[in-house]
Design a protein around this motif. Structure first.
Motif, PDB file in Angstrom:
ATOM      1  N   GLU A 127       0.519  -1.539   0.336  1.00 30.26           N
ATOM      2  CA  GLU A 127      -0.384   0.184  -0.145  1.00 30.26           C
ATOM      3  C   GLU A 127       0.836   1.123   0.031  1.00 30.26           C
ATOM      4  N   ARG A 128       2.050   1.637   0.455  1.00 26.21           N
ATOM      5  CA  ARG A 128       3.012   2.802   0.184  1.00 26.21           C
ATOM      6  C   ARG A 128       3.420   2.498  -1.223  1.00 26.21           C
ATOM      7  N   PRO A 129       4.073   4.397  -1.254  1.00 25.55           N
ATOM      8  CA  PRO A 129       4.395   4.361  -2.127  1.00 25.55           C
ATOM      9  C   PRO A 129       4.899   3.473  -3.390  1.00 25.55           C
ATOM     10  N   ARG A 130       4.624   3.546  -4.381  1.00 27.22           N
ATOM     11  CA  ARG A 130       5.155   2.658  -5.802  1.00 27.22           C
ATOM     12  C   ARG A 130       7.003   2.741  -4.939  1.00 27.22           C
ATOM     13  N   THR A 131       7.629   3.291  -5.728  1.00 25.88           N
ATOM     14  CA  THR A 131       9.301   3.545  -4.925  1.00 25.88           C
ATOM     15  C   THR A 131       9.308   2.718  -3.687  1.00 25.88           C
ATOM     16  N   GLN A 132       8.805   3.610  -2.621  1.00 28.87           N
ATOM     17  CA  GLN A 132       9.467   3.059  -1.384  1.00 28.87           C
ATOM     18  C   GLN A 132       8.412   1.456  -1.330  1.00 28.87           C
ATOM     19  N   ALA A 133       7.696   1.131  -1.653  1.00 34.03           N
ATOM     20  CA  ALA A 133       7.353  -0.497  -1.585  1.00 34.03           C
ATOM     21  C   ALA A 133       8.648  -1.502  -2.595  1.00 34.03           C
ATOM     22  N   LEU A 134       9.045  -1.164  -3.437  1.00 35.10           N
ATOM     23  CA  LEU A 134      10.165  -1.371  -4.270  1.00 35.10           C
ATOM     24  C   LEU A 134      10.913  -2.015  -3.531  1.00 35.10           C
ATOM     25  N   GLY A 135      11.562  -0.908  -2.804  1.00 34.41           N
ATOM     26  CA  GLY A 135      12.838  -0.733  -2.034  1.00 34.41           C
ATOM     27  C   GLY A 135      12.564  -1.476  -0.741  1.00 34.41           C
ATOM     28  N   ASN A 136      11.508  -1.955   0.002  1.00 37.89           N
ATOM     29  CA  ASN A 136      11.151  -2.610   1.004  1.00 37.89           C
ATOM     30  C   ASN A 136      11.357  -4.118   0.038  1.00 37.89           C
ATOM     31  N   VAL A 137      10.436  -4.094  -0.419  1.00 40.22           N
ATOM     32  CA  VAL A 137      11.302  -5.543  -1.578  1.00 40.22           C
ATOM     33  C   VAL A 137      12.348  -5.670  -1.448  1.00 40.22           C
ATOM     34  N   ARG A 138      12.790  -5.173  -1.982  1.00 42.16           N
ATOM     35  CA  ARG A 138      13.903  -5.334  -1.931  1.00 42.16           C
ATOM     36  C   ARG A 138      15.113  -5.714  -1.027  1.00 42.16           C
ATOM     37  N   SER A 139      14.838  -5.045   0.237  1.00 46.50           N
ATOM     38  CA  SER A 139      15.531  -5.219   1.098  1.00 46.50           C
ATOM     39  C   SER A 139      15.274  -6.526   2.236  1.00 46.50           C
ATOM     40  N   PRO A 199      19.537 -34.496  -1.680  1.00 41.49           N
ATOM     41  CA  PRO A 199      19.929 -35.941  -2.749  1.00 41.49           C
ATOM     42  C   PRO A 199      21.376 -35.093  -3.620  1.00 41.49           C
ATOM     43  N   LEU A 200      22.215 -34.748  -4.028  1.00 42.74           N
ATOM     44  CA  LEU A 200      23.001 -34.132  -5.023  1.00 42.74           C
ATOM     45  C   LEU A 200      23.298 -33.324  -5.025  1.00 42.74           C
ATOM     46  N   ILE A 201      23.947 -32.323  -3.773  1.00 47.42           N
ATOM     47  CA  ILE A 201      24.091 -30.863  -3.452  1.00 47.42           C
ATOM     48  C   ILE A 201      24.777 -30.914  -1.512  1.00 47.42           C
ATOM     49  N   GLY A 202      23.943 -31.419  -1.392  1.00 49.45           N
ATOM     50  CA  GLY A 202      23.669 -31.872   0.289  1.00 49.45           C
ATOM     51  C   GLY A 202      22.435 -30.392   0.410  1.00 49.45           C
ATOM     52  N   SER A 203      22.257 -30.932   2.245  1.00 49.12           N
ATOM     53  CA  SER A 203      21.792 -29.656   2.965  1.00 49.12           C
ATOM     54  C   SER A 203      22.529 -27.785   2.899  1.00 49.12           C
ATOM     55  N   THR A 204      23.639 -27.778   2.961  1.00 45.09           N
ATOM     56  CA  THR A 204      24.055 -26.382   3.029  1.00 45.09           C
ATOM     57  C   THR A 204      24.346 -25.496   1.787  1.00 45.09           C
ATOM     58  N   ALA A 205      24.785 -26.940   1.027  1.00 47.83           N
ATOM     59  CA  ALA A 205      24.757 -25.858  -0.751  1.00 47.83           C
ATOM     60  C   ALA A 205      22.622 -25.922  -1.009  1.00 47.83           C
ATOM     61  N   THR A 206      22.264 -26.153  -0.510  1.00 46.06           N
ATOM     62  CA  THR A 206      20.616 -26.139  -0.990  1.00 46.06           C
ATOM     63  C   THR A 206      19.951 -25.111  -0.499  1.00 46.06           C
ATOM     64  N   PHE A 207      20.370 -24.550   1.411  1.00 47.55           N
ATOM     65  CA  PHE A 207      20.066 -23.254   1.493  1.00 47.55           C
ATOM     66  C   PHE A 207      20.894 -21.594   0.827  1.00 47.55           C
ATOM     67  N   ALA A 208      22.117 -22.162   0.360  1.00 43.50           N
ATOM     68  CA  ALA A 208      22.872 -20.886  -0.528  1.00 43.50           C
ATOM     69  C   ALA A 208      21.884 -20.823  -1.576  1.00 43.50           C
ATOM     70  N   ALA A 209      21.636 -22.393  -2.312  1.00 43.50           N
ATOM     71  CA  ALA A 209      21.636 -21.903  -3.396  1.00 43.50           C
ATOM     72  C   ALA A 209      19.687 -21.083  -3.835  1.00 43.50           C
ATOM     73  N   CYS A 210      19.428 -21.434  -2.077  1.00 44.71           N
ATOM     74  CA  CYS A 210      17.881 -20.502  -1.951  1.00 44.71           C
ATOM     75  C   CYS A 210      18.122 -19.021  -1.820  1.00 44.71           C
ATOM     76  N   GLY A 211      18.987 -18.620  -1.353  1.00 45.77           N
ATOM     77  CA  GLY A 211      19.869 -17.280  -1.152  1.00 45.77           C
ATOM     78  C   GLY A 211      20.092 -16.775  -2.322  1.00 45.77           C
ATOM     79  N   ALA A 212      20.158 -17.286  -3.094  1.00 50.55           N
ATOM     80  CA  ALA A 212      20.808 -16.828  -5.034  1.00 50.55           C
ATOM     81  C   ALA A 212      19.867 -16.938  -5.285  1.00 50.55           C
ATOM     82  N   VAL A 213      18.713 -18.138  -5.313  1.00 52.91           N
ATOM     83  CA  VAL A 213      17.892 -17.926  -5.902  1.00 52.91           C
ATOM     84  C   VAL A 213      17.201 -16.747  -5.778  1.00 52.91           C
ATOM     85  N   ALA A 214      17.407 -16.079  -4.218  1.00 51.60           N
ATOM     86  CA  ALA A 214      16.280 -15.100  -3.410  1.00 51.60           C
ATOM     87  C   ALA A 214      16.546 -13.221  -3.849  1.00 51.60           C
ATOM     88  N   LEU A 215      18.410 -13.674  -4.487  1.00 54.09           N
ATOM     89  CA  LEU A 215      18.533 -12.835  -4.807  1.00 54.09           C
ATOM     90  C   LEU A 215      18.867 -12.446  -6.260  1.00 54.09           C
TER      91      LEU A 215
END
Length: 471
Positions: free
Chosen positions: A51-63, A155-171
């Motif tokens: 509900e915030r102004p577009r620019t502010q909302a996009l900034g919040n989402v990026r954060s 099964p293929l890359i393990g837990s640690t890399a899976t969490f990092a992959a989740c973070g990479a997709v978010a970025l």
């Protein structure tokens, strides 16, 4: 895309929890409830942001996306840190899950309301269908995330890399948030660096990992120990060979009791079913001491067998000499150790073979899977096993798991013997059962520290009302 990230993260959270707190209905319930609570709060906060102004909302989402990436990539390290501080038991598990997984669950869902709003605004007059498409896309993303976590990444890359992959997709989602104005977000580059570091340089949660197991091999002098999800699974004394039986000496006291019972109860050429392969130490001892014996070991995770082949030399030699795929080849004089990589209950339901004895020693973390300790499971065992059934549990001396299994065995068998360690450094210990249609002769001696025990009456577990895990 964010829905896929969220579900992958949720499943990975349940998996990475196992080495610290085990896997049970309670741990999965806590993970699911915590992550869903985070999703709910994130959606509510995201509605306010939208509900915030577009620019502010996009900034919040990026954060929020940057915070999501950092928190997800750091999850294994945070969990290990909280555990090292002293989080234990059910309370410690619930606190750890909340502190580690709740914040990221909030952040990953916060962008969704704004994205839905943008989709609706892009098609004036088609608000209903636009919202439907957004919701459908979220559901499809969740399905994709669940499949990726269970069948691919863990099964293929393990837990640690899976969490990092989740973070990479978010970025990566940051690339789609543009409103025509220059974006200056100083935290993006450090976040990318942190996620990359966590994925490539972060310490793995497990030495060997599959979708089912988190395994470590520990060398203690002449002994090799197989640790699964933080619980000792098996051990082999690599420099000691029993000259009389031709078999390696058994290290763990509970295996010595099980072998003493088997050696006392079984004839010269028994056929024995093992539900749970573990370190294959008992099948190895059986086949080495009885050249005419035959064994079938049902192990759900092929990784366990691979690790045993690589690190436990005596069991590996027995597998190499006599092992065969029991689902493809018939038994023969040279094929005496049948290997089946399947769920024990499924094997019991489908097999048409008969056995002289059975050993129930399947574990998921520090407990027996619930579907393997029900009246229906042991009734099926009684149909296909003519002789005694041996059971290994981990519980308190008169705990709920031990009472439930005791009730089942006494309902199905007239003769039941039970022992446990007299003293244990931990509250929980191995509870060992031997159940038979025929009288079981007492053992001349028990392994050091073991003594007979009595278990209180209780309600037998069934498929409908089964064991829920250690509290």
């Amino acid at each position: 895309m964010l829905s896929a990230v969220g579900l992958t993260y949720e499943i990975a959270a349940g998996r990475v929890l196992a080495p610290f707190f085990g896997t049970s209905l309670l741990t999965w319930t806590t993970v699911i409830a915590t992550v869903l609570a985070g999703f709910s709060l994130g959606s509510a906060l995201g509605g306010l942001v939208a509900e915030r102004p577009r620019t502010q909302a996009l900034g919040n989402v990026r954060s929020a996306l940057i915070a999501t990436a950092v928190l997800m990539a750091a999850s294994p390290t945070l969990l290990a840190l909280i555990y090292s501080i002293g989080a234990r038991g059910t309370g410690g598990m619930m606190l750890s899950v909340f502190l580690v997984f709740f914040p990221a669950s909030v952040c990953v869902t916060l962008p969704s309301p704004l994205l839905a709003k943008l989709a609706i605004e892009a098609r004036p007059g088609r608000e209903g269908s636009s919202l439907g498409i957004v919701l459908a896309a979220g559901s499809i993303g969740a399905i994709v995330g669940a499949i990726l976590a269970g069948f691919v990444t863990l099964p293929l890359i393990g837990s640690t890399a899976t969490f990092a992959a989740c973070g990479a997709v978010a970025l990566l989602c940051l690339l789609f948030l543009r409103d025509g104005t220059p974006v200056k977000h100083r935290a993006t580059v450090p976040a990318v660096a942190f996620v990359a570091f966590a994925g490539f340089a972060g310490p793995p949660v497990c030495q060997y990992e599959s979708g089912l197991s988190c395994l470590h091999i520990v060398q203690r002098g002449p002994e090799v120990h197989l640790i699964s999800d933080g619980t000792p699974q098996a051990a082999e004394q690599v420099d000691r060979w029993d000259a009389e039986s031709g078999a390696v000496g058994l290290v763990l006291p509970y295996t010595r009791w099980l072998w003493a019972r088997m050696d006392n109860d079984l004839g010269p050429d028994p056929s024995v079913l093992f539900i749970g392969g573990g370190g294959y130490t008992l099948p190895t001892r059986l086949l080495a001491s009885r050249p005419q014996a035959h064994a079938v070991a049902v192990e759900i995770d092929p990784l366990v067998t691979e690790v045993v082949r690589a690190h436990m030399p005596h069991a590996a030699e027995m597998i190499a000499q006599t092992g065969y795929d029991a689902t493809k080849h018939p038994r023969s004089a040279n094929r005496r150790l049948g290997l089946v990589h399947a769920d024990g209950r499924i094997y019991l339901n489908e097999t048409d073979h008969r056995y002289d004895a059975a050993v129930m020693e399947a574990f998921s973390s520090g407990s027996v899977p619930a579907h393997l300790v029900t009246r229906e499971t042991f009734a099926r065992l009684r149909e296909i096993v003519d002789g005694p059934v041996y059971v290994n549990l981990i519980d308190t001396s008169d705990g709920p798991l031990a009472r439930g299994v005791n009730a089942i065995l006494r309902e199905l068998y007239p003769h039941v013997r039970i022992v446990h360690p007299a003293n244990s450094a931990r509250n929980r210990r191995n509870i060992l059962f031997a159940a038979s249609r025929d009288p079981l002769l007492p053992l001349d001696t028990l392994p050091a520290g073991y003594e007979p025990t009595q278990i209180s009456d209780a309600r037998p577990f069934t498929d409908d009302r089964s064991w829920v895990g250690h509290r």
